[in-house]
Scaffold this motif. Structure first.
Motif, short mmCIF file in Angstrom:
data_model
loop_
_atom_site.label_atom_id
_atom_site.label_comp_id
_atom_site.label_asym_id
_atom_site.label_seq_id
_atom_site.Cartn_x
_atom_site.Cartn_y
_atom_site.Cartn_z
N ARG A 555 0.81 -1.06 0.05
CA ARG A 555 0.25 0.01 0.13
C ARG A 555 0.75 1.20 -0.10
NH1 ARG A 555 -4.99 0.42 0.35
NH2 ARG A 555 -5.40 -1.74 0.99
N SER A 556 1.84 1.39 0.81
CA SER A 556 2.58 2.39 1.08
C SER A 556 3.93 2.42 -0.13
CB SER A 556 3.37 2.61 2.22
OG SER A 556 4.09 1.31 2.46
N GLY A 557 4.06 1.41 -0.74
CA GLY A 557 5.16 1.26 -1.66
C GLY A 557 6.73 1.27 -1.00
N ARG A 558 6.70 0.79 0.29
CA ARG A 558 8.08 1.07 1.07
C ARG A 558 8.56 -0.12 1.39
NH1 ARG A 558 9.86 5.93 2.28
NH2 ARG A 558 8.47 8.16 1.96
N LEU A 559 9.88 -0.31 1.39
CA LEU A 559 10.76 -1.11 1.90
C LEU A 559 10.46 -1.51 3.41
CD1 LEU A 559 14.30 -1.87 1.05
CD2 LEU A 559 13.73 -1.88 3.43
N ILE A 560 10.13 -2.55 4.05
CA ILE A 560 9.95 -2.94 5.25
C ILE A 560 11.31 -3.22 5.90
CG2 ILE A 560 8.85 -4.24 6.99
CD1 ILE A 560 6.65 -4.73 5.13
N LYS A 561 11.88 -4.25 5.49
CA LYS A 561 13.20 -4.60 6.15
C LYS A 561 13.93 -5.29 5.12
CE LYS A 561 11.44 -8.30 9.06
NZ LYS A 561 11.38 -8.79 10.45
N ARG A 562 15.30 -5.32 5.34
CA ARG A 562 16.27 -6.80 4.62
C ARG A 562 16.63 -7.60 5.79
NH1 ARG A 562 18.28 -1.72 2.08
NH2 ARG A 562 18.07 -2.15 0.01
N MET A 563 16.36 -9.05 4.92
CA MET A 563 16.88 -10.09 5.84
C MET A 563 18.10 -10.91 5.14
SD MET A 563 13.18 -11.39 7.14
CE MET A 563 12.60 -11.74 5.41
N ARG A 564 19.06 -11.11 5.69
CA ARG A 564 20.19 -11.77 5.30
C ARG A 564 20.57 -12.91 5.98
NH1 ARG A 564 21.52 -6.33 5.37
NH2 ARG A 564 21.76 -5.23 3.35
N GLY A 565 21.27 -13.97 5.11
CA GLY A 565 21.69 -15.05 5.96
C GLY A 565 22.23 -16.17 5.01
N HIS A 566 21.33 -16.31 3.74
CA HIS A 566 21.79 -17.17 2.73
C HIS A 566 23.14 -16.63 2.19
CE1 HIS A 566 18.42 -19.86 2.05
NE2 HIS A 566 17.78 -18.77 2.40
N GLY A 567 23.92 -17.92 1.74
CA GLY A 567 25.17 -17.33 1.27
C GLY A 567 25.19 -17.33 -0.29
N ALA A 568 26.27 -17.56 -1.10
CA ALA A 568 26.27 -17.00 -2.26
C ALA A 568 25.74 -18.11 -3.36
CB ALA A 568 27.98 -16.88 -2.65
N GLY A 569 25.25 -17.95 -4.38
CA GLY A 569 24.69 -18.37 -5.23
C GLY A 569 23.17 -18.20 -5.50
N GLY A 570 22.45 -17.38 -4.66
CA GLY A 570 21.26 -16.95 -4.91
C GLY A 570 20.34 -17.71 -4.06
N ILE A 571 19.07 -17.12 -4.00
CA ILE A 571 18.02 -17.74 -3.34
C ILE A 571 16.80 -18.01 -4.35
CG2 ILE A 571 15.94 -17.34 -1.80
CD1 ILE A 571 17.79 -15.34 -0.26
N TRP A 572 16.36 -19.33 -4.37
CA TRP A 572 15.83 -19.82 -5.50
C TRP A 572 14.36 -19.80 -5.38
CZ3 TRP A 572 19.70 -24.06 -7.04
CH2 TRP A 572 20.79 -23.63 -7.34
N SER A 573 13.72 -19.90 -4.11
CA SER A 573 12.44 -20.09 -3.75
C SER A 573 11.96 -19.53 -2.59
CB SER A 573 12.03 -21.64 -3.85
OG SER A 573 10.69 -21.86 -3.54
N LEU A 574 10.60 -18.96 -2.50
CA LEU A 574 9.98 -18.29 -1.20
C LEU A 574 8.95 -18.81 -1.16
CD1 LEU A 574 11.32 -14.49 -1.81
CD2 LEU A 574 12.47 -16.24 -0.22
N ASP A 575 8.43 -18.62 0.01
CA ASP A 575 7.00 -18.98 0.35
C ASP A 575 6.53 -18.60 1.68
OD1 ASP A 575 4.27 -19.94 -0.41
OD2 ASP A 575 4.55 -21.92 -0.06
N TRP A 576 5.13 -18.44 1.74
CA TRP A 576 4.72 -17.68 3.05
C TRP A 576 3.69 -18.71 3.84
CZ3 TRP A 576 5.14 -12.64 4.59
CH2 TRP A 576 5.97 -11.72 3.89
N SER A 577 3.79 -18.76 5.40
CA SER A 577 2.70 -19.25 5.98
C SER A 577 1.28 -18.79 5.90
CB SER A 577 3.28 -19.08 7.79
OG SER A 577 3.15 -17.90 8.10
N VAL A 578 0.46 -19.52 6.10
CA VAL A 578 -0.88 -19.16 6.20
C VAL A 578 -1.42 -17.71 6.49
CG1 VAL A 578 -3.32 -19.93 6.44
CG2 VAL A 578 -1.73 -21.61 5.87
N GLU A 579 -0.78 -17.49 7.94
CA GLU A 579 -1.11 -16.22 8.66
C GLU A 579 -0.20 -15.22 8.15
OE1 GLU A 579 -1.39 -20.09 11.19
OE2 GLU A 579 0.12 -19.09 9.73
N SER A 580 0.71 -15.40 7.10
CA SER A 580 1.55 -14.26 6.76
C SER A 580 2.49 -13.71 7.71
CB SER A 580 0.79 -13.06 6.26
OG SER A 580 -0.23 -13.53 5.17
N THR A 581 2.95 -14.51 8.56
CA THR A 581 3.79 -13.97 9.76
C THR A 581 5.12 -14.75 9.52
OG1 THR A 581 2.95 -16.06 11.16
CG2 THR A 581 2.02 -13.78 11.46
#
Length: 677
Positions: A555-581
């Protein structure tokens, strides 16, 4: 055009004595070279807590030093300056460098489009007050050695906004900067750059207002007839199989879901996106969704620093010889498909059920897998049509633990390097439609959450909307400056998201009906490799090949936060829990990671942020609510990747890059990868 030259005739005072030449008079065009060198060397040797934010000054000052040198007709000095320092900005600003590379005359400065944008607008940056004060003190002490030139450029071409370090949140906090790995690339802030492009806005006009397009983020209204049929079926289920004590009935669960839908979310009109009439199978799927939603394992965010106990079921493919390009699970969790570099697709039954076809010849021995052949190039993406895990009909009052064959998805999409998209029937296990329109490899394809429509992403820099009955695309989404790497749907099916690679690195949100951009999200330092929108429809997560996940508020178009932890090579897949938490991610570093997506308290801080000139004069100010990326920085321990505190769990595989992660409707995590010895 005559090049400016310093006069060789000494200037004399009234007594006939030679007057010492100024820094600018002595060096001519090289004044900008040595001024920039002075600042760069100082920043390289400053305290680490100031270094990351002050380094963001170097790019705009490099541009303005270069343009000023060329505008003063010091052509050779301009070329030398560009060739010496441009290499330090190639990774992040390759497009602008390419556009500016030929400038060495005043006429070029006036005619070059990119140069005009920089000269006619102030470059926007945010600094902590301590870093700003340190910068001013240094420039004042070095005024006669180049500090005056840098002060001139900042005063006339930069818009510096100073805030308290605590108000900057996790990404610029003292803890984050002290724990930051040496030499790590610092990602740009969301509000950094040339003003005029407001965060999230798809209107690139420099004179555009900050108002964003209003979005309809509410759930797509259910078809009236379908809703009545679902209610009737739920009532029947409750009468035949009453819920145990302490558990709500299916009808109550359905009514509660309708009542808890946010009232401030405008829903897209049902008739704006035409869908085929619902069938009995659609009713059964909706009933099953209500049942799964009631019986699911509930996942809340972090409480007291302890994350939810999420476990992962990992499916590993062996003897693949590094030929796997993509892996996909079906919605009912009974099938898994693999796309290969050898141009074929193989589908397995996760229940070890024989996959049969009415077209099988007599004497055919069915097995739990089928091979689909049709593409003439590597298969890059797969997508099953929507399905739900329908239970087997009850017999003699007994409940079967296996799913009904009717729950199996009817269709599957595949995209390939051969520039085509193919629709496969999972009843006959054969190709039934070939969609041709892209003129380059198709990197990704995704079914709409409600079926019927799908969207594709290609190396031809476009994404395209299709409907399964038509062989021509319905919409072309054009705007990215490089390959469109990945696509995702909004849960209500009214919007799609696209992510691009080198030269663009943006995430864009498109209106399905109008075919126009409604949001642009900038901030990735790497190629965007995965996108997933939260089930609540308010947040989208995007990941890149640098191992960073960014959460965006739609809605606001703004960045909420960045999260880091994965190593080099890239993140290939994402998915959310039903509650979006909670968010799950998997990638090339052979790990599955669970993330808490709730914003930390310092993410949205009230700051007394003033836009400040170099001389300290306030240009604008007032109390401003600033959205900044949160997440501190977990130190680098014994060679492990640096991880932000948002990471709840880290599941390492032995030697299997993770191609796919998925939350089921019961909030269980499924993941899959290929073992690489």
């Amino acid at each position: 055009m005559l090049r400016k030259e310093s006069s060789n005739v000494a200037t004399l005072d009234e007594h006939g004595q030679p007057v010492a030449l100024s820094f600018a008079d002595r060096l001519g065009g090289q004044q900008w070279f040595f001024a920039f060198k002075l600042l760069r060397e100082w920043i390289d040797n400053i305290l680490d807590i100031y270094k990351p934010e002050l380094r963001r000054l170097l790019w705009p000052l490099f541009v303005y030093c270069y343009l000023q040198c060329a505008a003063d007709a010091y052509s050779r000095d301009a070329r030398d300056f560009f060739s010496t320092y441009s290499k330090f900005f190639e990774e992040e600003h390759s497009d602008d460098l390419r556009a500016l590379s030929g400038i060495d005359l005043p006429e070029h400065v006036q005619e070059n489009e990119v140069a005009t944008i920089y000269r006619e607008n102030r470059y926007r940056l945010t600094l902590s007050k301590m870093a700003f004060a340190t910068l001013i003190e240094f420039l004042e002490t070095k005024e006669s050695e180049g500090g005056k030139q840098i002060t001139f450029l900042i005063t006339n071409h930069l818009l510096l906004r100073t805030v308290d370090r605590a108000a900057l949140g996790g990404a610029r906090s003292l803890q984050r900067l002290m724990e930051e790995k040496q030499g790590e690339e610092q990602a740009p802030a969301e509000d950094e750059g040339i003003p005029g492009h407001h965060p999230g806005s798809a209107n690139l006009d420099p004179n555009a207002t900050s108002a964003l397009n209003r979005l309809a983020l509410g759930p797509l209204p259910m078809e009236p007839d379908l809703m009545e049929d679902v209610k009737a079926e739920l009532t029947t289920e409750d009468l035949l199989h009453p819920p145990p004590p302490g558990r709500s009935s299916l009808s109550e669960q359905f009514e509660q879901r309708i009542k808890t839908e946010p009232l401030d979310d405008t829903a897209p009109p049902r008739d704006a996106i035409p869908f085929p009439a619902s069938t009995a199978r659609d009713v059964a799927m909706e009933v099953q969704k209500v049942r799964e939603n009631r019986d699911r394992f509930r996942i809340e965010g972090k409480t007291g620093g302890v994350g939810p106990g999420v476990s992962v079921t990992m499916f590993t493919f062996h003897n693949t010889f590094d030929s796997v390009n993509c892996i996909e699970f079906s919605g009912d969790n009974t099938l898994v498909a693999v796309g290969t570099a050898e141009s074929y697709i193989r589908v397995w039954s996760l229940e070890d059920r024989a996959l049969t076809s009415p077209q099988d010849p007599p004497g055919f021995q069915p097995s739990a897998s089928r091979r689909l052949i049709g593409h003439s190039g590597p298969v890059y993406a797969l997508s099953f049509s929507p399905s739900a895990a329908l239970p087997e009909p009850r017999t003699n009052g007994h409940i079967h633990t296996t799913t009904s064959p009717d729950s199996q998805p009817r269709y599957m999409l595949s995209s390939s390097a051969d520039t085509t998209i193919r629709l496969w029937s999972l009843d006959t296990w054969s190709n039934i439609v070939v969609y041709r329109s892209h003129n380059a490899p198709v990197w990704d394809v995704r079914f709409c959450p409600h079926g019927h429509y799908f969207v594709s992403a290609s190396a031809d820099r476009t994404a395209r909307l299709w409907s399964t009955p038509q062989i021509a695309p319905l919409r072309l989404f054009v705007g990215h400056d490089s390959d469109v790497e990945t696509v995702a749907w909004h849960p209500n099916g009214a919007y799609v998201f696209t992510g691009a690679g080198v030269g663009d690195r943006t995430v864009r949100m498109w209106d399905l009906v109008k075919g126009t951009q409604v949001r642009i999200f900038t901030g990735h330092a790497g190629n965007v490799t995965a996108i997933a929108c939260a089930p609540n429809g308010h947040i989208v997560a995007s990941a890149d090949d640098k191992g960073t996940i960014i959460l965006w508020h739609l809605r606001s178009g703004r960045l909420i936060k960045r999260m880091r932890g994965h190593g080099a090579g890239g993140i290939w897949s994402l998915d959310w829990s039903v509650e979006s938490t909670v968010l799950v991610s998997g990638g090339a570093d052979q790990s599955v990671r669970i993330w808490d997506v709730q914003p930390q308290k310092e993410t949205y801080a009230k700051t007394n942020g003033d836009v400040t000139k170099i001389d300290g004069a306030t240009v604008g100010g007032g109390n401003t609510s600033v959205s900044k990326p949160s997440g501190g920085g977990g130190g680098k321990l014994k060679g492990r990747e640096q991880a932000t505190p948002d990471m709840i769990s880290d599941f390492k595989t032995k030697k299997s890059p993770v191609y796919k992660v998925k939350f089921t409707q019961m909030n269980l995590v499924m993941a899959s990868g290929a073992y690489l010895p």
